[in-house]
Design a protein around this motif. Structure first.
Motif, PDB file in Angstrom:
ATOM      1  N   HIS A 394       1.457  -0.155 -28.808  1.00 51.07           N
ATOM      2  CA  HIS A 394       1.752   0.198 -30.196  1.00 51.07           C
ATOM      3  C   HIS A 394       2.066   1.686 -30.327  1.00 51.07           C
ATOM      4  N   ASN A 397       5.571   2.192 -28.932  1.00 52.25           N
ATOM      5  CA  ASN A 397       6.548   1.654 -29.891  1.00 52.25           C
ATOM      6  C   ASN A 397       6.762   2.623 -31.046  1.00 52.25           C
ATOM      7  N   ASP A 398       5.666   3.152 -31.587  1.00 54.36           N
ATOM      8  CA  ASP A 398       5.784   4.102 -32.689  1.00 54.36           C
ATOM      9  C   ASP A 398       6.539   5.351 -32.243  1.00 54.36           C
ATOM     10  N   GLU A 416      -3.708   3.004 -37.247  1.00 52.54           N
ATOM     11  CA  GLU A 416      -3.638   1.558 -37.023  1.00 52.54           C
ATOM     12  C   GLU A 416      -4.854   1.144 -36.198  1.00 52.54           C
TER      13      GLU A 416
END
Length: 459
Positions: A394, A397-398, A416
């Motif tokens: 994650h 990806n960010d 998150e």
């Protein structure tokens, strides 16, 4: 030493400045930026700390030689403030042009009339000017030694990253993008080229950091700075990607395992290995030139240094990891992964109580000192590769979406958190303390660059 400089500023400042310079009247407007400074890899970088808007008719008036000019009282107030705060002075005006912008001959003449005197007042700090188009920027920065610098690139750091230059540049295809064909179909050859130019810092190359390093290498990131002073042990083999039984037997350094993994995925990558605790100044200084930081170490000292780098040098970053907590009876109480982006102006790890002062003090002691003072030597935390992978994937990806500007700028920043026992995915808005000494605009650190020291130990 190069003949160009770089500029970094927070999205909030860029938006405030843009609304002032381009209110829709097609006129010319002015402002002054005060910025921290650093010379990184032979290139000056300016970090915008303060934005001072020139009021029409009072601070920005009819010029004696040119069309409009900053008023002498406005200039004097801010050049003396720049001198006293040890900040660079940058006068800004707009030319109402879009993708390409430059100074006029009248602009350059005014610089040559006025800037030698401003340099004397500034007492060793740079002075200069910026001219802005809607999506372009140029600089004329005067250094105390007489050198003058144009702009290489300005980086606007928000949730997403935006880059401004004097004119658009075209990245030339070199054939290497063929190996990235499937992802180039997502973000184009320009996006791939930006990844190839990126310098990424990873603090901690254990279970989470090793995953991050492989993901970034296979995306085609061109340069890495890896920081970890630890070595591979047998208990690490279930989590560190690329580590082997021989690495555990030979006590191979974790940064060496990560380097091997990176070069397997991206043989042309440039990798700098820093075999030290990031809390040591010589290690932390290696990260100043990075474009993005991943904090994958779980110590409070690592959080302290990472947090300072983000706000002092306006470098976007993310703190990531996983946590497993069991009750005394052995039952699992919490299983979670976290991905906490940190950006200038959006609150920091101190504001959100993610740096524990008592733990910082404890970490500063040796094992012998902790035993003598009845602290004990802590047992390692539980860790599982699949939980680490959630956090790492994650976070990467960010990074991809934000660094390449593939999604719109969001108004809010969110942490998150994945709570697996409860089957819950939370977005948490971080707290921001306006008076924070680390990330607050009036604090000791924000945008100061090399004019303040990092909170490091010697070495």
């Amino acid at each position: 030493m190069t003949t160009t400089c770089r500029l970094r500023l927070a999205r909030q400042d860029f938006d405030i400045l843009g609304k002032h310079l381009f209110p829709g009247d097609h006129g010319e407007h002015g402002a002054v930026l005060l910025a921290g400074t650093a010379c990184v890899g032979g290139q000056w970088t300016l970090y915008v700390r303060e934005v001072h808007l020139a009021a029409e008719g009072t601070d920005y008036v009819q010029g004696t030689y040119g069309y409009r000019a900053l008023a002498p009282k406005f200039i004097h107030r801010l050049i003396t403030r720049a001198r006293d705060e040890r900040l660079a002075y940058l006068a800004v005006h707009n030319h109402g042009i879009g993708q390409e912008v430059g100074f006029s001959s009248i602009d350059y003449d005014s610089h040559e009339r006025g800037y030698p005197a401003l340099l004397q007042i500034a007492k060793g700090m740079p002075v200069g000017a910026l001219v802005s188009g809607h999506r372009s920027l140029q600089a004329d920065v005067w250094l105390p030694d007489g050198a003058r610098l144009a702009l290489d690139e300005a980086v606007v750091v928000g949730n997403t990253i935006e880059r401004l230059r004097p004119a658009p540049i075209r990245f030339c295809a070199d054939g290497t993008e063929e190996g990235y064909d499937r992802q180039v179909r997502m973000f184009g050859k320009t996006g791939q080229a930006l990844l190839g130019e990126a310098r990424i810092g990873i603090i901690g190359l254990g279970g989470v950091g090793s995953l991050v390093s492989e993901y970034l290498a296979r995306l085609g990131v061109g340069e890495f700075c890896l920081i970890d002073d630890d070595r591979v042990e047998e208990s690490n083999l279930s989590r560190i990607v690329g580590a082997t039984a021989s690495d555990a037997r030979d006590a191979t350094e974790k940064v060496e395992v990560a380097e091997r993994l990176i070069l397997q995925g991206h043989p042309a990558a440039k990798v700098t290995l820093v075999r030290k605790d990031v809390a040591k100044e010589s290690a932390a200084r290696q990260l100043v030139a990075c474009d993005y930081l991943f904090l994958a170490a779980d110590s409070m000292r690592a959080r302290l240094i990472f947090n300072a780098l983000v706000h002092q040098y306006l470098i976007p970053g993310v703190q990531l990891g996983s946590k497993i907590r069991a009750e005394e009876n052995g039952h699992l109480a919490e299983v979670m992964s976290a991905n906490r982006p940190v950006r200038p102006g959006h609150g920091c790890l101190w504001c959100n109580q993610l740096i524990d002062p008592s733990q910082l003090a404890k970490e500063a002691k040796s094992n012998e000192e902790r035993k003598a003072q009845a602290y004990g030597v802590e047992e390692p935390n539980p860790s599982v590769i699949s939980l680490n992978a959630i956090s790492a994937s994650h976070a990467v990806n960010d990074f991809l979406l934000d660094y390449l500007g593939l999604r719109p700028e969001r108004d809010q920043l969110y942490y998150e958190q994945f709570h697996f026992l409860k089957g819950r995915h939370d977005l948490v808005q971080p707290r921001r303390d306006e008076n924070c000494s680390e990330c607050g605009r009036g604090g000791l650190r924000y945008g100061r660059g090399d004019t303040v020291t990092l909170p490091c130990i010697e070495g």
